[in-house]
Design an enzyme around this catalytic site. Structure first.
Site, PDB file in Angstrom:
ATOM      1  N   CYS A   7       5.741  -8.790   7.715  1.00 37.95           N
ATOM      2  CA  CYS A   7       6.064  -7.483   7.185  1.00 37.95           C
ATOM      3  C   CYS A   7       4.842  -6.926   6.229  1.00 37.95           C
ATOM      4  CB  CYS A   7       7.442  -7.757   6.303  1.00 37.95           C
ATOM      5  SG  CYS A   7       7.175  -8.938   4.757  1.00 37.95           S
ATOM      6  N   ASN A  10       4.715  -9.752   2.704  1.00 37.88           N
ATOM      7  CA  ASN A  10       5.078 -11.179   2.791  1.00 37.88           C
ATOM      8  C   ASN A  10       5.940 -11.727   1.783  1.00 37.88           C
ATOM      9  OD1 ASN A  10       3.257 -14.034   3.776  1.00 37.88           O
ATOM     10  ND2 ASN A  10       5.232 -13.593   4.255  1.00 37.88           N
ATOM     11  N   CYS A  12       9.300 -10.284   0.849  1.00 32.99           N
ATOM     12  CA  CYS A  12      10.801  -9.804   0.820  1.00 32.99           C
ATOM     13  C   CYS A  12      10.932 -10.038   2.408  1.00 32.99           C
ATOM     14  CB  CYS A  12      10.919  -8.314   0.663  1.00 32.99           C
ATOM     15  SG  CYS A  12      10.935  -8.045  -0.945  1.00 32.99           S
ATOM     16  N   ARG A  13      10.952  -9.346   3.383  1.00 31.64           N
ATOM     17  CA  ARG A  13      11.756  -9.403   4.784  1.00 31.64           C
ATOM     18  C   ARG A  13      10.882 -10.533   5.655  1.00 31.64           C
ATOM     19  NH1 ARG A  13       9.962  -3.473   6.420  1.00 31.64           N
ATOM     20  NH2 ARG A  13       8.169  -4.144   5.188  1.00 31.64           N
ATOM     21  N   SER A  14       9.786 -10.701   5.792  1.00 25.65           N
ATOM     22  CA  SER A  14       9.348 -11.895   6.698  1.00 25.65           C
ATOM     23  C   SER A  14       9.796 -13.281   6.108  1.00 25.65           C
ATOM     24  CB  SER A  14       7.894 -11.700   7.017  1.00 25.65           C
ATOM     25  OG  SER A  14       6.967 -11.608   5.862  1.00 25.65           O
ATOM     26  N   ASP A 122      12.458  -1.511   4.674  1.00 28.03           N
ATOM     27  CA  ASP A 122      11.812  -2.356   3.255  1.00 28.03           C
ATOM     28  C   ASP A 122      12.711  -2.153   1.989  1.00 28.03           C
ATOM     29  OD1 ASP A 122      10.078  -2.924   1.390  1.00 28.03           O
ATOM     30  OD2 ASP A 122       8.223  -1.838   2.000  1.00 28.03           O
TER      31      ASP A 122
HETATM   32  P1  4NP Z   1       7.922  -6.820   2.312  1.00 24.82           P
HETATM   33  O1  4NP Z   1       8.192  -5.695   1.161  1.00 24.82           O
HETATM   34  O2  4NP Z   1       6.955  -6.140   3.265  1.00 24.82           O
HETATM   35  O3  4NP Z   1       9.473  -6.909   2.899  1.00 24.82           O
HETATM   36  O4  4NP Z   1       7.548  -8.003   1.980  1.00 24.82           O
HETATM   37  C1  4NP Z   1       7.223  -5.314   0.286  1.00 24.82           C
HETATM   38  C2  4NP Z   1       6.773  -6.093  -0.624  1.00 24.82           C
HETATM   39  C3  4NP Z   1       5.791  -5.418  -1.358  1.00 24.82           C
HETATM   40  C4  4NP Z   1       5.473  -4.108  -1.158  1.00 24.82           C
HETATM   41  C5  4NP Z   1       5.947  -3.451  -0.124  1.00 24.82           C
HETATM   42  C6  4NP Z   1       6.858  -4.024   0.625  1.00 24.82           C
HETATM   43  N1  4NP Z   1       4.335  -3.469  -2.040  1.00 24.82           N
HETATM   44  O5  4NP Z   1       4.141  -2.292  -1.880  1.00 24.82           O
HETATM   45  O6  4NP Z   1       3.851  -4.329  -3.003  1.00 24.82           O
END
Ligand code: 4NP
Length: 162
Positions: A7, A10, A12-14, A122
């Site tokens: 994702c 790294n 939240c989703r992955s 997201d």
């Molecule tokens: P992820 O979520 O891609 O599912 O881990 C996010 C975590 C952090 C950010 C964006 C999405 N960020 O912009 O910091």
């Protein structure tokens, strides 16, 4: 079979998809090596997001590990690189060193026959309701990935050896 889940951050989703894929593989007795990574480097070294961990824990999934950024070498280590959304798809394909590597990349939800969209949304900047939704989506997605890999395995077993 080695599967990398990707994702943006790294955190939240992955990591949630990683835990869900472990769960689904275990239930199906499928032997998988699973890891996750982000396309971005903002959270490298951080544990999974607290809100995400809480939503995962509510259904018995424990998120582990710390965030890392995907690297070109990951295409050598993994057979399949499953991305959470179309932006990840574009970013990961841009990193792929050759066509063979690019062919390993697919959208995680593309293996879920009941998916109502292509992306795992997201949740990072959204409301609290986004986190349980991610859990639900990646659990269904993980079952689809396992079903796909099992059908590949069966296909290989039925093929005459050369
Ligand atoms: P992820 O979520 O891609 O599912 O881990 C996010 C975590 C952090 C950010 C964006 C999405 N960020 O912009 O910091």
């Amino acid at each position: 079979m080695r599967v990398l889940l990707v994702c943006l951050g790294n955190i939240c989703r992955s990591p949630t998809a990683e835990a869900a894929l472990h769960e689904a593989a275990e239930q199906a007795r499928l032997d998988l090596e699973i890891d996750s990574a982000g396309t971005g480097d903002w959270h490298v070294g951080d544990p999974p997001d607290e809100r995400m961990r809480a939503a995962a824990a509510a259904v018995g999934l424990t998120l582990s590990g710390t965030a890392r950024q995907i690297a070109a070498e990951d295409f050598d280590r993994f057979d399949l690189v499953l991305v959470m959304d179309r932006a990840n798809y574009a970013d990961v394909c841009a990193l792929a060193p050759d066509e063979e590597s690019k062919a390993k990349v697919a959208l995680f939800r593309s293996f879920d026959p009941d998916a109502d969209g292509e992306d795992v949304p997201d949740p990072y900047y959204g409301g609290d309701e986004g986190f349980p939704r991610v859990v639900e989506i990646v659990r269904a997605g993980a079952r689809g990935v396992v079903a796909h890999l099992q059908s590949l395995e069966e296909e290989q077993e039925s093929r005459p050896r050369s």
